[in-house]
Write a protein that holds these residues in place. Structure first.
Motif, mmCIF file in Angstrom:
data_model
loop_
_atom_site.group_PDB
_atom_site.id
_atom_site.type_symbol
_atom_site.label_atom_id
_atom_site.label_comp_id
_atom_site.label_asym_id
_atom_site.label_seq_id
_atom_site.Cartn_x
_atom_site.Cartn_y
_atom_site.Cartn_z
ATOM 1 N N LYS A 60 0.507 -0.874 0.142
ATOM 2 C CA LYS A 60 -0.439 -0.029 -0.159
ATOM 3 C C LYS A 60 0.864 1.187 0.409
ATOM 4 O O LYS A 60 0.892 2.240 -0.255
ATOM 5 N N TYR A 61 1.767 1.274 0.534
ATOM 6 C CA TYR A 61 2.591 2.676 0.940
ATOM 7 C C TYR A 61 3.532 2.331 -0.246
ATOM 8 O O TYR A 61 4.113 3.095 -0.163
ATOM 9 N N ILE A 62 4.026 1.821 -1.244
ATOM 10 C CA ILE A 62 4.619 1.888 -1.874
ATOM 11 C C ILE A 62 3.779 2.644 -2.587
ATOM 12 O O ILE A 62 4.832 3.032 -4.058
ATOM 13 N N LYS A 63 2.516 2.101 -2.862
ATOM 14 C CA LYS A 63 1.766 2.738 -4.201
ATOM 15 C C LYS A 63 1.360 3.568 -4.083
ATOM 16 O O LYS A 63 1.529 4.597 -5.257
ATOM 17 N N LYS A 64 0.817 4.333 -2.677
ATOM 18 C CA LYS A 64 1.010 5.718 -2.174
ATOM 19 C C LYS A 64 1.877 6.262 -2.484
ATOM 20 O O LYS A 64 2.463 7.775 -1.559
ATOM 21 N N LYS A 65 3.403 6.041 -2.306
ATOM 22 C CA LYS A 65 4.938 6.583 -2.577
ATOM 23 C C LYS A 65 4.380 7.210 -1.405
ATOM 24 O O LYS A 65 5.475 8.281 -0.803
ATOM 25 N N ASN A 66 5.182 6.600 0.042
ATOM 26 C CA ASN A 66 4.818 7.372 1.281
ATOM 27 C C ASN A 66 5.205 5.937 2.380
ATOM 28 O O ASN A 66 4.693 5.642 2.583
ATOM 29 N N LEU A 67 6.889 5.436 1.585
ATOM 30 C CA LEU A 67 7.494 4.765 3.564
ATOM 31 C C LEU A 67 7.239 4.574 4.947
ATOM 32 O O LEU A 67 7.268 3.810 5.465
ATOM 33 N N LYS A 122 5.338 6.206 6.471
ATOM 34 C CA LYS A 122 4.092 5.386 7.457
ATOM 35 C C LYS A 122 4.150 4.480 7.359
ATOM 36 O O LYS A 122 3.280 3.960 8.606
ATOM 37 N N LEU A 123 5.266 3.138 7.582
ATOM 38 C CA LEU A 123 5.318 1.719 7.792
ATOM 39 C C LEU A 123 5.518 2.136 9.535
ATOM 40 O O LEU A 123 5.176 1.558 10.026
ATOM 41 N N ILE A 124 6.090 2.779 9.559
ATOM 42 C CA ILE A 124 6.837 3.331 11.063
ATOM 43 C C ILE A 124 5.427 2.925 11.847
ATOM 44 O O ILE A 124 6.270 1.713 12.879
ATOM 45 N N LYS A 125 4.924 3.589 12.263
ATOM 46 C CA LYS A 125 3.846 3.185 12.861
ATOM 47 C C LYS A 125 3.072 1.757 13.263
ATOM 48 O O LYS A 125 3.193 1.228 13.783
ATOM 49 N N HIS A 126 3.691 0.790 11.872
ATOM 50 C CA HIS A 126 3.076 -0.482 11.923
ATOM 51 C C HIS A 126 4.361 -1.273 12.763
ATOM 52 O O HIS A 126 3.935 -2.500 12.707
ATOM 53 N N PHE A 127 5.876 -1.019 13.017
ATOM 54 C CA PHE A 127 6.894 -1.203 13.495
ATOM 55 C C PHE A 127 6.662 -1.562 15.010
ATOM 56 O O PHE A 127 7.203 -2.387 16.114
ATOM 57 N N LYS A 128 5.430 -1.059 15.643
ATOM 58 C CA LYS A 128 5.529 -1.356 16.881
ATOM 59 C C LYS A 128 5.381 -2.170 17.867
ATOM 60 O O LYS A 128 6.586 -2.696 19.117
ATOM 61 N N ASN A 129 4.722 -3.490 17.433
ATOM 62 C CA ASN A 129 4.892 -4.794 18.230
ATOM 63 C C ASN A 129 5.842 -5.344 17.036
ATOM 64 O O ASN A 129 5.307 -5.521 15.950
ATOM 65 N N PRO A 179 16.632 2.835 7.215
ATOM 66 C CA PRO A 179 16.612 2.229 5.799
ATOM 67 C C PRO A 179 15.598 2.287 4.950
ATOM 68 O O PRO A 179 14.977 2.960 4.079
ATOM 69 N N LEU A 180 14.918 3.579 5.722
ATOM 70 C CA LEU A 180 13.084 4.270 5.608
ATOM 71 C C LEU A 180 13.828 5.452 4.638
ATOM 72 O O LEU A 180 13.024 5.019 2.971
ATOM 73 N N ASN A 185 12.622 6.626 -5.260
ATOM 74 C CA ASN A 185 12.371 7.736 -6.457
ATOM 75 C C ASN A 185 11.208 8.664 -5.893
ATOM 76 O O ASN A 185 10.263 9.324 -6.402
ATOM 77 N N PHE A 186 11.054 8.436 -4.225
ATOM 78 C CA PHE A 186 9.492 9.241 -3.079
ATOM 79 C C PHE A 186 9.918 10.767 -2.871
ATOM 80 O O PHE A 186 9.364 11.354 -2.444
ATOM 81 N N LEU A 187 11.615 10.380 -2.919
ATOM 82 C CA LEU A 187 11.549 12.019 -2.169
ATOM 83 C C LEU A 187 12.207 12.805 -3.175
ATOM 84 O O LEU A 187 12.824 12.395 -4.370
#
Ligand code: ZN
Length: 326
Positions: free
Chosen positions: A222-229, A231-238, A315-316, A324-326
């Motif tokens: 999803k975040y690759i499609k949205k070009k915003n990796l 946003k993955l950070i919050k999913h690393f909590k657990n 890494p993110l 090429n998202f940045l």
């Protein structure tokens, strides 16, 4: 007979040595990961203390077998850390040795089983060395040892070591297919994520981890499609280290895919995502990014209370640049 098929050979070797009265008094079962040593030792103890069986297996019905099943056999002593302690201290060892030094309660063999040898303290190991040098008669020690941890050479030299290994993938798959519950593609993925241990692979399915992993990979897509990796950070909590490992294994698969589309990838169920990443990442970048995730995994595993958000930044950021998202 509840012995995993890949451990039957070891069971037979040990029990035949016992029957021919040639079994060493200290049996060290060594494995790198969980592949069923506990069940193996349990069945060995049962056969050794069973009084009816005439073959290599326990009868499973006599009074003594029942006592073992209910963990009440007085001649089977399992040494674990005391409550609220993380290691097995010398006092604990001495207590058990004193208990069994007299003849056994039922006049047969006495067994001391240490399921987690790596929890023995330095002083416990030293006192154990003396015991193993001059062991009390009719005692068998079963020592379950994970080779991931270090163990003194002198200790190992006083035991007979049996190395046990996970089955080859084909045999692990065959064992799973008897359960008839999972798709072959998923079984192979779980086995490859578990270094071929069917027990660890089954744990992935039995716990919520399989679903969490699927969901996590969906988020990456999803975040690759949205070009915003980021946003993955919050999913690393657990399950942080697991998730980092999942990314690592995914990139490794992309690298393998680059070289050969038919290579043995780990995440067989994620071919679509592998292809998406391959499109945007060249081989040089993949090697670069996989090393960053590897470093990240090392930090999470080895630095207590590390701030995972901080560790994940590099890494993110670099992966965003590659995409090429940045
Ligand atoms: Zn029996």
């Amino acid at each position: 007979m509840k012995i995993y098929p890949w451990l039957k050979k070891t069971y037979k070797i040990i029990i035949n040595q016992h029957i021919s009265k040639k079994l060493h008094h200290a049996v060290l079962i060594r494995s790198r990961i969980n592949i069923g040593s506990k069940k193996l030792i349990f069945q060995l103890c049962k056969k050794i203390l069973c009084k009816k069986s005439k073959n290599i297996f326990s009868c499973n019905v006599c009074h003594y077998c029942k006592l073992i099943d209910s963990k009440n056999h007085p001649d089977l002593n399992i040494i674990l850390p005391e409550i609220n302690k993380k290691s097995i201290g010398i006092e604990n060892i001495i207590k058990y040795i004193k208990k069994v030094q007299n003849t056994s309660k039922f006049g047969k063999q006495t067994i001391i089983w240490i399921p987690k040898v790596h929890l023995l303290t330095e002083s416990s190991i030293n006192s154990f060395l003396k015991i193993l040098e001059d062991p009390p008669s009719k005692i068998i020690f079963f020592l379950d040892y994970c080779s991931f941890f270090k163990l003194k050479k002198t200790f190992k030299s006083r035991c007979i070591i049996y190395d046990i290994y996970p089955p080859i993938e084909k045999k692990g798959l065959f064992w799973f297919k008897k359960i008839k519950k999972y798709k072959e593609k998923n079984i192979l993925t779980a086995l490859r994520l578990s270094e071929n241990s069917p027990i660890l692979a089954k744990k992935i399915f039995d716990s919520s981890i399989w679903k969490i992993r699927k969901k996590f990979y969906k988020k990456i897509e999803k975040y690759i499609k949205k070009k915003n990796l980021f946003k993955l950070i919050k999913h690393f909590k657990n399950n942080t280290s697991k998730k980092i490992y999942w990314i690592f294994s995914l990139i490794l698969d992309v690298i393998k895919y680059y070289y050969n589309k038919n290579s043995k990838i780990i995440n067989l169920d994620q071919k679509k995502l592998i292809k998406i990443i391959k499109k945007k990442n060249n081989l040089k970048n993949l090697y670069f990014i996989i090393n960053l995730w590897k470093k990240c995994f090392f930090y999470i595993k080895n630095i207590p209370n590390v701030n995972f958000k901080f560790i994940l930044l590099e890494p993110l950021i670099q992966w965003e640049k590659i995409f090429n998202f940045l």
